[in-house]
Design an enzyme around this catalytic site. Sequence first.
Site, PDB file in Angstrom:
ATOM      1  N   GLY A 258      37.667  14.555  42.902  1.00 17.82           N
ATOM      2  CA  GLY A 258      37.358  13.925  43.977  1.00 17.82           C
ATOM      3  C   GLY A 258      35.879  13.133  43.623  1.00 17.82           C
ATOM      4  O   GLY A 258      35.321  14.216  42.763  1.00 17.82           O
TER       5      GLY A 258
ATOM      6  N   TYR B 202      37.797  17.998  55.114  1.00 18.14           N
ATOM      7  CA  TYR B 202      36.792  16.260  54.944  1.00 18.14           C
ATOM      8  C   TYR B 202      36.091  15.356  55.878  1.00 18.14           C
ATOM      9  O   TYR B 202      36.923  15.993  56.991  1.00 18.14           O
ATOM     10  CB  TYR B 202      36.741  15.456  53.515  1.00 18.14           C
ATOM     11  CG  TYR B 202      37.268  17.345  52.337  1.00 18.14           C
ATOM     12  CD1 TYR B 202      36.559  17.706  52.483  1.00 18.14           C
ATOM     13  CD2 TYR B 202      38.152  17.010  51.816  1.00 18.14           C
ATOM     14  CE1 TYR B 202      36.414  18.709  51.036  1.00 18.14           C
ATOM     15  CE2 TYR B 202      38.529  17.622  50.370  1.00 18.14           C
ATOM     16  CZ  TYR B 202      36.876  18.372  50.023  1.00 18.14           C
ATOM     17  OH  TYR B 202      37.389  19.820  48.817  1.00 18.14           O
TER      18      TYR B 202
ATOM     19  N   ALA C 195      41.155  27.325  57.173  1.00 23.15           N
ATOM     20  CA  ALA C 195      42.490  28.070  57.156  1.00 23.15           C
ATOM     21  C   ALA C 195      42.470  28.935  56.690  1.00 23.15           C
ATOM     22  O   ALA C 195      42.326  28.946  55.248  1.00 23.15           O
ATOM     23  CB  ALA C 195      43.886  27.054  57.808  1.00 23.15           C
TER      24      ALA C 195
ATOM     25  N   ASP D 198      40.447  39.802  31.803  1.00 19.05           N
ATOM     26  CA  ASP D 198      42.315  39.738  32.080  1.00 19.05           C
ATOM     27  C   ASP D 198      42.646  38.875  31.691  1.00 19.05           C
ATOM     28  O   ASP D 198      42.263  38.571  29.927  1.00 19.05           O
ATOM     29  CB  ASP D 198      41.602  39.532  33.888  1.00 19.05           C
ATOM     30  CG  ASP D 198      40.531  37.726  33.319  1.00 19.05           C
ATOM     31  OD1 ASP D 198      40.601  37.885  32.284  1.00 19.05           O
ATOM     32  OD2 ASP D 198      40.159  37.439  34.544  1.00 19.05           O
TER      33      ASP D 198
HETATM   34  P1  FAD Z   1      48.362  44.326  26.509  1.00 17.96           P
HETATM   35  O1  FAD Z   1      48.873  43.072  26.780  1.00 17.96           O
HETATM   36  O2  FAD Z   1      47.759  45.547  26.849  1.00 17.96           O
HETATM   37  O3  FAD Z   1      49.365  44.398  25.104  1.00 17.96           O
HETATM   38  C1  FAD Z   1      48.612  44.739  24.379  1.00 17.96           C
HETATM   39  C2  FAD Z   1      50.347  45.558  23.378  1.00 17.96           C
HETATM   40  O4  FAD Z   1      50.119  45.626  21.926  1.00 17.96           O
HETATM   41  C3  FAD Z   1      51.665  45.359  24.055  1.00 17.96           C
HETATM   42  O5  FAD Z   1      52.461  44.840  24.371  1.00 17.96           O
HETATM   43  C4  FAD Z   1      51.183  47.197  23.507  1.00 17.96           C
HETATM   44  O6  FAD Z   1      52.503  48.391  23.132  1.00 17.96           O
HETATM   45  C5  FAD Z   1      51.214  46.643  21.932  1.00 17.96           C
HETATM   46  N1  FAD Z   1      50.418  47.407  20.735  1.00 17.96           N
HETATM   47  C6  FAD Z   1      49.810  48.772  21.260  1.00 17.96           C
HETATM   48  N2  FAD Z   1      49.601  49.005  19.702  1.00 17.96           N
HETATM   49  C7  FAD Z   1      50.365  48.404  18.962  1.00 17.96           C
HETATM   50  C8  FAD Z   1      51.063  49.462  17.788  1.00 17.96           C
HETATM   51  N3  FAD Z   1      49.926  49.930  16.980  1.00 17.96           N
HETATM   52  N4  FAD Z   1      51.332  48.320  17.407  1.00 17.96           N
HETATM   53  C9  FAD Z   1      52.616  47.545  18.160  1.00 17.96           C
HETATM   54  N5  FAD Z   1      52.088  47.217  19.599  1.00 17.96           N
HETATM   55  C10 FAD Z   1      51.210  47.868  19.503  1.00 17.96           C
HETATM   56  N6  FAD Z   1      45.296  39.326  34.305  1.00 17.96           N
HETATM   57  C11 FAD Z   1      45.493  38.601  34.977  1.00 17.96           C
HETATM   58  O7  FAD Z   1      44.375  37.642  34.207  1.00 17.96           O
HETATM   59  N7  FAD Z   1      45.617  38.150  36.372  1.00 17.96           N
HETATM   60  C12 FAD Z   1      46.623  38.886  36.323  1.00 17.96           C
HETATM   61  O8  FAD Z   1      46.776  37.985  38.106  1.00 17.96           O
HETATM   62  C13 FAD Z   1      46.967  40.446  36.197  1.00 17.96           C
HETATM   63  N8  FAD Z   1      47.614  40.946  37.171  1.00 17.96           N
HETATM   64  C14 FAD Z   1      48.163  42.388  36.788  1.00 17.96           C
HETATM   65  C15 FAD Z   1      48.856  43.064  37.127  1.00 17.96           C
HETATM   66  C16 FAD Z   1      49.097  44.398  36.424  1.00 17.96           C
HETATM   67  C17 FAD Z   1      50.220  45.482  37.235  1.00 17.96           C
HETATM   68  C18 FAD Z   1      48.488  44.594  35.200  1.00 17.96           C
HETATM   69  C19 FAD Z   1      48.832  46.304  34.916  1.00 17.96           C
HETATM   70  C20 FAD Z   1      47.689  43.503  34.310  1.00 17.96           C
HETATM   71  C21 FAD Z   1      47.448  43.392  35.190  1.00 17.96           C
HETATM   72  N9  FAD Z   1      46.173  41.969  34.595  1.00 17.96           N
HETATM   73  C22 FAD Z   1      45.908  39.906  35.737  1.00 17.96           C
HETATM   74  C23 FAD Z   1      45.389  42.090  33.372  1.00 17.96           C
HETATM   75  C24 FAD Z   1      46.740  41.920  32.207  1.00 17.96           C
HETATM   76  O9  FAD Z   1      47.885  42.125  32.319  1.00 17.96           O
HETATM   77  C25 FAD Z   1      45.679  41.663  31.185  1.00 17.96           C
HETATM   78  O10 FAD Z   1      44.830  41.322  30.855  1.00 17.96           O
HETATM   79  C26 FAD Z   1      45.845  41.798  30.036  1.00 17.96           C
HETATM   80  O11 FAD Z   1      47.472  41.947  29.658  1.00 17.96           O
HETATM   81  C27 FAD Z   1      45.678  41.998  28.901  1.00 17.96           C
HETATM   82  O12 FAD Z   1      46.332  40.833  26.830  1.00 17.96           O
HETATM   83  P2  FAD Z   1      45.949  41.981  25.645  1.00 17.96           P
HETATM   84  O13 FAD Z   1      46.879  41.531  25.076  1.00 17.96           O
HETATM   85  O14 FAD Z   1      44.650  42.374  25.301  1.00 17.96           O
HETATM   86  O15 FAD Z   1      46.949  43.454  26.001  1.00 17.96           O
HETATM   87  P1  NAP Z   2      39.374  47.171  37.795  1.00 19.69           P
HETATM   88  O1  NAP Z   2      39.566  46.384  37.957  1.00 19.69           O
HETATM   89  O2  NAP Z   2      37.967  46.915  36.284  1.00 19.69           O
HETATM   90  O3  NAP Z   2      39.059  48.762  38.607  1.00 19.69           O
HETATM   91  C1  NAP Z   2      38.589  50.022  38.238  1.00 19.69           C
HETATM   92  C2  NAP Z   2      38.635  50.477  39.072  1.00 19.69           C
HETATM   93  O4  NAP Z   2      38.780  51.908  39.148  1.00 19.69           O
HETATM   94  C3  NAP Z   2      37.861  50.440  39.950  1.00 19.69           C
HETATM   95  O5  NAP Z   2      38.144  50.524  41.053  1.00 19.69           O
HETATM   96  C4  NAP Z   2      36.798  51.214  39.713  1.00 19.69           C
HETATM   97  O6  NAP Z   2      35.604  51.265  40.934  1.00 19.69           O
HETATM   98  C5  NAP Z   2      37.443  52.307  39.666  1.00 19.69           C
HETATM   99  N1  NAP Z   2      37.196  52.876  38.796  1.00 19.69           N
HETATM  100  C6  NAP Z   2      36.399  53.328  37.508  1.00 19.69           C
HETATM  101  N2  NAP Z   2      36.191  54.150  37.101  1.00 19.69           N
HETATM  102  C7  NAP Z   2      36.277  55.616  37.027  1.00 19.69           C
HETATM  103  C8  NAP Z   2      36.450  56.585  37.396  1.00 19.69           C
HETATM  104  N3  NAP Z   2      36.017  57.219  35.542  1.00 19.69           N
HETATM  105  N4  NAP Z   2      36.889  57.278  37.866  1.00 19.69           N
HETATM  106  C9  NAP Z   2      37.425  56.516  39.245  1.00 19.69           C
HETATM  107  N5  NAP Z   2      37.538  55.501  39.493  1.00 19.69           N
HETATM  108  C10 NAP Z   2      37.162  54.864  38.490  1.00 19.69           C
HETATM  109  O7  NAP Z   2      39.942  47.263  36.407  1.00 19.69           O
HETATM  110  P2  NAP Z   2      42.055  47.444  37.298  1.00 19.69           P
HETATM  111  O8  NAP Z   2      42.318  47.176  37.948  1.00 19.69           O
HETATM  112  O9  NAP Z   2      42.568  48.925  35.963  1.00 19.69           O
HETATM  113  O10 NAP Z   2      42.351  46.457  35.820  1.00 19.69           O
HETATM  114  C11 NAP Z   2      41.985  45.730  34.635  1.00 19.69           C
HETATM  115  C12 NAP Z   2      42.262  44.095  34.328  1.00 19.69           C
HETATM  116  O11 NAP Z   2      43.061  43.717  34.814  1.00 19.69           O
HETATM  117  C13 NAP Z   2      41.351  43.531  35.324  1.00 19.69           C
HETATM  118  O12 NAP Z   2      40.234  43.671  34.404  1.00 19.69           O
HETATM  119  C14 NAP Z   2      41.699  42.821  36.146  1.00 19.69           C
HETATM  120  O13 NAP Z   2      41.051  41.599  36.406  1.00 19.69           O
HETATM  121  C15 NAP Z   2      43.075  42.875  35.946  1.00 19.69           C
HETATM  122  N6  NAP Z   2      43.649  42.760  36.891  1.00 19.69           N
HETATM  123  C16 NAP Z   2      43.600  41.110  37.337  1.00 19.69           C
HETATM  124  C17 NAP Z   2      43.909  40.861  38.479  1.00 19.69           C
HETATM  125  C18 NAP Z   2      44.421  40.013  39.309  1.00 19.69           C
HETATM  126  O14 NAP Z   2      44.808  39.588  40.403  1.00 19.69           O
HETATM  127  N7  NAP Z   2      43.466  39.097  38.360  1.00 19.69           N
HETATM  128  C19 NAP Z   2      45.253  41.795  39.065  1.00 19.69           C
HETATM  129  C20 NAP Z   2      45.458  42.876  38.245  1.00 19.69           C
HETATM  130  C21 NAP Z   2      44.691  43.393  36.766  1.00 19.69           C
HETATM  131  P3  NAP Z   2      34.704  52.275  41.602  1.00 19.69           P
HETATM  132  O15 NAP Z   2      33.613  53.184  39.855  1.00 19.69           O
HETATM  133  O16 NAP Z   2      33.782  51.624  42.667  1.00 19.69           O
HETATM  134  O17 NAP Z   2      35.562  53.698  41.362  1.00 19.69           O
END
Ligand code: FAD
Ligand code: NAP
Length: 677
Positions: free
Chosen positions: A62, A170, A258, A662
Amino acid sequence: MAHPRYPHIFTPLDLDFLRLKNRILMGSMHTGLEDVQGGFPRMAAYFAERAKGGVGMIITGGIGPNEEATGGGAKLSTPEEAAGHRIVTEAVHAADPEVKICLQILHAGPLAGTPACVAPSPVRSRIGRFVPNELDEAGIEKQLADFANCAAMAKLAGYDGVEIIGSAGYLLSTFLVEKTNLRTDRWGGSFENRMRFPLEVVRRVRAAVGERFLLIFRIPAMDMLEGGMSGEEVVTLAQEVEKAGANIISTHFTWHEAQVPTIATMVPRAAFAEVTGRIRRHVGVPMITSNRINMPDVAEAVLAAGHADLVSMARPMLADPELVNKARDGREDEINTCIACNQACLDHTFMGKLTSCLVNPRACHETILVPRPAERRRDLAVVGAGPAGLACATELAARGHRVTLYEAASEIGGQFNLAKRIPGKEEFAETLRYFRRRIDLLGIDLRLDTRATADMLAEAGHEEVFVATGITPRVPDLPGIDHPKAVGYIDAILGRKPIGRKVAIMGAGGIGFDVAELITHAGPSAALDIATFQKEWGLDFANHPRGGVTGLVPQVAKADREVVMLQRKEGAPGRSLGRTTGWTHRLTLSRRGVRMVGGVTYLAIDDDGLHTLVNGEPTLFNVDTVIICAGQLPERSLHDALVARGIPSRVIGGAHEAAELDAKRAILEATELALAA
Ligand code: FAD
Ligand code: NAP
Ligand code: SF4
């Protein structure tokens, strides 16, 4: 000859003076490039890449017709400003002369971030910063003249047309509804009067640009406001806009203020297309529909059902500029699908940052993240096939390196395999499908079920190792943390341990919220079922009452569970969630009765439940299960072992830094490193 799979998409659309080569257009998105120094050459590269990728038409972000429309943002009102835009139009037409590009004229009205903002009446928007200045007759005349001038400048700049946005809260839309238009003169009162300003804008613009210039008007097809426009009024507006001189009518859903999600990942694909379809029956000019249409089969189905003549795909073009060509060539499985996370596009816009894309960090950075063939083909290892490892391995291989990808699990994806199980995050599976196909096409040697060790990698003799081993969940040091009531989030999501009826979630970050969504969810996922989505958000598409909203209490199905979310920080949980999506998660969970408590000190877990202090007061949460979502720690043991042995190793993603990691950062970091390697 008709395209065998997508006959509707690949049927050109002929207007009297102009032909669109197919039925997919790239919808308007503010990228921030409009506002930065040197933005036009970057914008040119960004749009030209999409033009080469096969889209039929592009609408820019825009652009305001004057200062009061934008509050310091990009405007187009002078020939000097038009010269900048010419860089963009020339680049697009050079990339493919058949592709059309239109300038979107956006007058933000009461949402412009300036005390000089204007509106029909001095009604401040729920999300506006200022009470707008009421326009008098002379002010209205000035705005009309500025719209016409902006369109003339767009023509001078080489655009094929303009899109006027008449929705979203808008300026134009604030004339249309009674709550923002309190006037009693000829610009307010009856609906005929309230339509007068938008229609006059169309007439003035048409007069300024002549007949052979595309004029698209975006109507508020369903504004989702209490007391908003009725279905009949929307149809009348569309018919009058057509008479006033629009060539195409585009439909827009909701006002920004909304409280209904319309593009987030929990919105079903093509959810609103049928609303466009109902209006289309009453209108002669072609109509565009939009929102959560992210794959070609969805677009084809919308067109085949007669819901629209054209389909607007905006964010999907950030995720994959080649989407249309891939559909044309039968390479759908190579499409990098937009997962509607908003994390690098809309959230960035609201934070004043440049737009990009979580699954494609090159979006809007085409001149910065440039893939170049490697100078020398090297033998490289990537360990871990989560988002970081997948992005790294595929970028390295695309540059010509020989890549071996080790993954301990039996499938690629890392934590995305957990994310895709959360209701509303089903789209995350598409990213894994995309990477699986990339791995095949690029001939990456994928070793699943293989936990790489320093010994193994040393023996393989790779020249360098990229360690993307991710994270380990943080386990708080707490008496009773090994009690049977304590369950880690991975076990909870994978259903490996039973979850009781009364649950405390320890930690309220992204994962805590996702776990709460999963364990309180019941019935079909609203993201996969348009009827459920309507019920959950109080909408009625078929009858289109005022605003499209029923006014009934939203009916949210929920599991038979009492859930409390806890965090140590003071205040309400959920502040770390995405700017544009966090509120939907908070609202959904509160509608399911989930309690949220801040200021918690955890003391112990035992047979009675979770013992805490809440703001210093001893408090027992008498629960059956405590799900631990207390953050993550980097898993760097492999990297440390490699370094100790002198094997060149680089570390990316969660393994590098788990705090605030993330997938957006994981993929960006991996891409940057791979392009430089
Ligand atoms: P990981 O995804 O943890 O991958 C690491 C990989 O390394 C794994 O597959 C593991 O098996 C492998 N590995 C470890 N050690 C070895 C080894 N020695 N040899 C071979 N393989 C190995 N992020 C967002 O941005 N938006 C979201 O909405 C979001 N939602 C999420 C919801 C949930 C429920 C979870 C759990 C995470 C979410 N995240 C989200 C976070 C996001 O998935 C992570 O930030 C991202 O996956 C990190 O990527 P990574 O490749 O660093 O690690
Ligand atoms: P996070 O967002 O950093 O949250 C961790 C939570 O644990 C916080 O509530 C924190 O708050 C608490 N915490 C930290 N240390 C602790 C301790 N020692 N004892 C007890 N509580 C503790 O991390 P996450 O939920 O594990 O997610 C991991 C990553 O995935 C995040 O960076 C997130 O951005 C990403 N992710 C993103 C989405 C998304 O929708 N965009 C969804 C899922 C995951 P307090 O310290 O206040 O308790
Ligand atoms: Fe789609 Fe997310 Fe990329 Fe935005 S950041 S375009 S929503 S995948």
